[in-house]
Write an enzyme that holds these catalytic residues in place. Structure first.
Site, short mmCIF file in Angstrom:
data_model
loop_
_atom_site.label_atom_id
_atom_site.label_comp_id
_atom_site.label_asym_id
_atom_site.label_seq_id
_atom_site.Cartn_x
_atom_site.Cartn_y
_atom_site.Cartn_z
N TYR A 46 0.79 -1.11 -0.21
CA TYR A 46 -0.08 0.17 0.01
C TYR A 46 0.80 1.27 -0.02
CZ TYR A 46 -4.64 2.27 0.95
OH TYR A 46 -5.67 2.93 1.02
N LYS A 101 -19.18 -20.93 -9.67
CA LYS A 101 -18.42 -20.81 -10.81
C LYS A 101 -16.95 -20.19 -10.40
CE LYS A 101 -19.13 -21.03 -14.92
NZ LYS A 101 -19.51 -21.07 -16.34
#
Lengths: 388, 388
Positions: A46, A101
């Site tokens: 970050y 999925k």
């Protein structure tokens, strides 16, 4: 008796599935690929370190495939308009399927797939939205979007995006059906160029199957919608079905499923609506092939089809032999598309993928025409076929 | 000398960050919450079992929070128009930042956050897109969207969606600044109702900070944009800035940063553009508080601010004392919003969160005004404040 036992066990699975989903609170979760356990970690993942990555990508946006999730991510996108065999049940009801999925993508092909369900069913809006959210993804898997909207959406997105876009209900299904058919015809000793094939259902799957079989020069193809056999002489056809009429039904015949099946060699059921009877199967040629792919209830149960004379029977279900399901296909297709950085999944790649799947069963038998989806070779083999 | 050393080490961090992102191929990945190792697993996670979950959700869409990812997911959405201090660098360059947030969400608050970067910067389109993709998410974290567009987008989405929507650059920053200020004023023995506060920057962060401080009845607030102090007498103000002019600057003064800081008690830098000099800090009242929050280069380096007489200095960086960064806030805010199923994150919740953060440091000192972001209590404490 048989039927009520099946339906009881189906109910039992449903109850277990509900309990599992409730306990786990869904199936999709996120994981970090880099540690963020302390300040030093955070400085790289970050601020301030990430600023260097952003600055680099501002100048080299194409490097996003190397430095971000884009290199390994697929968006699984549905508008909830054609979910499983359940119809237009909306985005919330579609979400567990898309999560399923995503989980399969991860476990079978190590792809990071994100379920996106849409609160709109407007074609132009869907196209705009998918284009707008595409930057984070290396591929777009369209899912459970009703025909004919699905055709327009897929065609436009393929043209307007530079990442692969595939409507899995169409092409995943078409690829596994072609793979299964190639080997089933080996079992019965027939040639694809000589057989008559009946496809019941002219939605997403039926249309794509008809097209891939036409490209394979199948002897004769008949496709049925709710009104019967699609024929050039019919006046009620949508543009997509008019194209099907041109590609199929050379004798320009009309009629219902019973008429179509009489004397045919292959039955491919992908509608769920029109049931096939034992009498219809009996009216087919000897050594017939029956793919009854409606989920969860096949157009005809395998034992009935076999007793009515079918030589090879496949279904979409994992609890019968010869499962033909797009789950055997989509993980490998997108793995290949990402690894080989293809911009479009072409018809040639799909046919190549089908042949590659079929080749994994060099000596097919009545009860074994395609590899199990847990076959470790499957994803790699399909992935190798998806390249320019 | 000092400055070039800092900048060298910043370059070194950037190089390391680039290498890490390249090696890991981004930071975001997906994990399955349920096993899919065999057929029995798949029957529950996918077909046929998932059909029961879909059928149930078709009738009970609100149960999506219990049976799907929606109960624990947040979309982190940016149009790439105001990324870190780097400006309008587009969706690809924004993606590493959004992935970084997603990873922090996961590690600090166990939230499944999905980075979404948009290829459009049109206000109406962004609103439409976020609404359309909202069903899979339990919250929306808007990020790095430029002002004033960010205000309209957030306001509209808050009105039109039934899940919490927060533009973190505004409110995450405002919450941690208020928390830090409450404790910094304790250290210097001043009351918020008596101090004069200068906010440099009237973008997303500056506007939200001014509003939260006005709600806390801060003595006098001056906000500066690139043209200087925002005042009712100015004729060049946007609607948002006109609102700021009403809320602040009671004496209706004008001028630049030097004019504003002279005799003031608190400096809050959130612009990155206007640098503060030692002379300016020296012109402030005694026992001044300086929050130089521009990232990665603060408006004035802490050592300079301290030598110029500041009593308490904070920055946005983790390598100086008193880091004030929205990373200390957003994981807890969304953890609370999800756990308590709040539909809107209100101003009252934000002020409550700031007080809760401040309360974790009961005896603040010059070098310790807010908890470290690795303080285990932080997320829970903030989360408890975010409830109806």
């Amino acid at each position: 008796m048989e039927k009520s036992v099946k339906s009881d066990s189906f109910n039992a699975i449903g109850k277990k599935a509900l309990a599992l989903h409730k306990k786990a609170r869904g199936k999709f979760s996120v994981a970090a690929k880099v540690p963020v356990k302390n300040r030093d970690d955070l400085k790289l993942a970050y601020t301030p370190g990430v600023g260097a990555v952003s600055t680099y990508l501002a100048k080299n946006p194409k490097a996003a495939r190397t430095y971000t999730m884009k290199g390994n991510s697929v968006a699984v996108i549905s508008d909830g308009s054609a979910v499983l065999g359940l119809g237009n049940i909306g985005p919330y009801a579609a979400l567990p399927v898309m999560e399923g999925k995503a989980v399969i993508f991860k476990e079978f092909a190590d792809i990071d797939a994100v379920p996106i369900v849409l609160s709109t069913q407007d074609t132009e809006e869907i196209i705009k939205i998918v284009k707008a959210i595409a930057p984070a993804f290396g591929g777009i898997n369209l899912e459970d979007i009703a025909a004919p909207r699905c055709f327009e959406i897929e065609a436009r997105l393929k043209k307007e995006l530079d990442i692969p876009v595939m409507h899995d209900d169409q092409h995943g299904t078409a690829i596994i059906v072609l793979a299964g058919l190639l080997n089933a015809l080996k079992v019965v000793g027939k040639k694809i160029s000589n057989v008559r094939i009946v496809i019941s259902g002219a939605g997403a799957a039926g249309t794509a199957i008809a097209k891939i079989l036409a490209a394979e020069h199948a002897g004769e193809i008949l496709v049925l919608d709710r009104q019967g056999i699609i024929a050039r002489r019919r006046t009620d056809l949508s543009p997509v079905k008019r194209e099907l009429a041109r590609l199929t039904n050379p004798r320009n015949v009309t009629g219902g499923l019973a008429d179509a099946l009489r004397g045919s060699d292959v039955f491919i059921g992908v509608s769920g609506a029109s049931l096939a009877t034992e009498a219809m199967i009996r009216s087919m040629n000897t050594k017939s092939v029956v793919f009854a792919l409606a989920n969860p209830i096949p157009e005809i149960m395998p034992d009935l089809a076999l007793s009515a004379g079918a030589a090879v029977v496949g279904t979409g279900r994992s609890d019968f032999p010869n499962q033909l399901n797009n789950s055997q296909v989509f993980p490998g297709v997108f793995r290949g598309a990402l690894d080989n950085r293809v911009k479009q999944i072409t018809d040639q790649m799909k046919r190549r993928a089908a042949r590659a799947i079929a080749s994994l069963v060099p000596k097919p038998s009545k009860t074994h025409i395609v590899p199990d989806m847990f076959d470790k070779r499957l994803v790699k083999t399909v992935a190798r076929a998806i390249k320019d």
